[in-house]
Write a protein that holds these residues in place. Sequence first.
Motif, PDB file in Angstrom:
ATOM      1  N   ASP A   7     -16.450  44.732 -38.493  1.00 18.34           N
ATOM      2  CA  ASP A   7     -15.900  43.850 -37.460  1.00 18.34           C
ATOM      3  C   ASP A   7     -14.590  43.192 -37.902  1.00 18.34           C
ATOM      4  O   ASP A   7     -14.313  42.047 -37.591  1.00 18.34           O
ATOM      5  N   GLY A   8     -13.766  43.964 -38.628  1.00 22.46           N
ATOM      6  CA  GLY A   8     -12.490  43.443 -39.072  1.00 22.46           C
ATOM      7  C   GLY A   8     -11.677  44.485 -39.797  1.00 22.46           C
ATOM      8  O   GLY A   8     -11.862  45.683 -39.614  1.00 22.46           O
ATOM      9  N   ALA A  10      -9.676  45.711 -43.658  1.00 20.17           N
ATOM     10  CA  ALA A  10      -9.807  45.684 -45.110  1.00 20.17           C
ATOM     11  C   ALA A  10      -8.690  46.546 -45.690  1.00 20.17           C
ATOM     12  O   ALA A  10      -8.072  47.332 -44.974  1.00 20.17           O
ATOM     13  N   ARG A  19      -9.384  38.489 -50.918  1.00 18.37           N
ATOM     14  CA  ARG A  19      -9.928  37.625 -49.866  1.00 18.37           C
ATOM     15  C   ARG A  19     -10.159  36.245 -50.450  1.00 18.37           C
ATOM     16  O   ARG A  19     -10.448  36.093 -51.635  1.00 18.37           O
ATOM     17  N   GLY A  23     -13.433  34.477 -46.692  1.00 16.51           N
ATOM     18  CA  GLY A  23     -13.496  35.895 -46.360  1.00 16.51           C
ATOM     19  C   GLY A  23     -12.247  36.433 -45.689  1.00 16.51           C
ATOM     20  O   GLY A  23     -12.221  37.564 -45.201  1.00 16.51           O
ATOM     21  N   VAL A  24     -11.173  35.643 -45.676  1.00 15.64           N
ATOM     22  CA  VAL A  24      -9.923  36.057 -45.034  1.00 15.64           C
ATOM     23  C   VAL A  24      -9.169  37.019 -45.955  1.00 15.64           C
ATOM     24  O   VAL A  24      -9.015  36.763 -47.143  1.00 15.64           O
ATOM     25  N   ARG A 154     -13.201  34.087 -33.614  1.00 16.62           N
ATOM     26  CA  ARG A 154     -13.860  35.375 -33.862  1.00 16.62           C
ATOM     27  C   ARG A 154     -12.842  36.445 -34.249  1.00 16.62           C
ATOM     28  O   ARG A 154     -13.205  37.509 -34.728  1.00 16.62           O
ATOM     29  N   GLY A 157     -11.493  37.916 -38.682  1.00 15.29           N
ATOM     30  CA  GLY A 157     -11.707  39.140 -39.463  1.00 15.29           C
ATOM     31  C   GLY A 157     -10.642  40.199 -39.234  1.00 15.29           C
ATOM     32  O   GLY A 157     -10.557  41.173 -39.973  1.00 15.29           O
ATOM     33  N   TRP A 158      -9.819  40.034 -38.189  1.00 12.59           N
ATOM     34  CA  TRP A 158      -8.781  40.997 -37.846  1.00 12.59           C
ATOM     35  C   TRP A 158      -7.384  40.519 -38.245  1.00 12.59           C
ATOM     36  O   TRP A 158      -6.383  41.119 -37.853  1.00 12.59           O
TER      37      TRP A 158
END
Length: 197
Positions: A7-8, A10, A19, A23-24, A154, A157-158
Amino acid sequence: MVIAKGDGIAYADEGPYERDDMGVLWKRIGISPGKGRPEFGNVHFLRQRHAMRKLLCQICGGPSDRTDDGTLWVVGEDADYPELSKPGYITTHPPLCVPCAVTSVGACPHLRERHVALRVKTFVVAGVHGALYRPGGGPFPVMYDAGGVAFESRRLGWVLAGQLLMELDEFTIVDLAAEHAAYLKRAEARARLFGER
């Protein structure tokens, strides 16, 4: 290379330090302390993030100036900018010490045009500024927007983050020349007290 993952996004070869604790995912950048010249408008992502988290001066890396009136920030706005008349001003600029604030408004072309010094009592790290991606019909996401994203979003994660965003909530506009004069008096008093020259 940035890829879509779950859902993002990496890095295809992501390491353990790319990160943050939220979690960014952060942009990659080289580190060469003390080398090079200032590139106004070209922010060193790691240095900006460190200065924001630790409230360090964005220029020299030492402690930012803090008094009972708050922490010193300089922003590139006019004093009558509407967003400065209410709480919640968002900035990517870390705070400053007084000597570097004075130097920066003389050296930075943007700040020479306009700037406002603020004493900020309450503030919070509110999100990140960076490139926002979306799935692109395969393993490679497509960048479609650059902007700010709150930690609660939301879309976090992107984002490939480049800077932290600080929300300045309780602040007053101050005169930088007066702040500099007060700083010099404090420094002189310390020198007398501790016998420094």
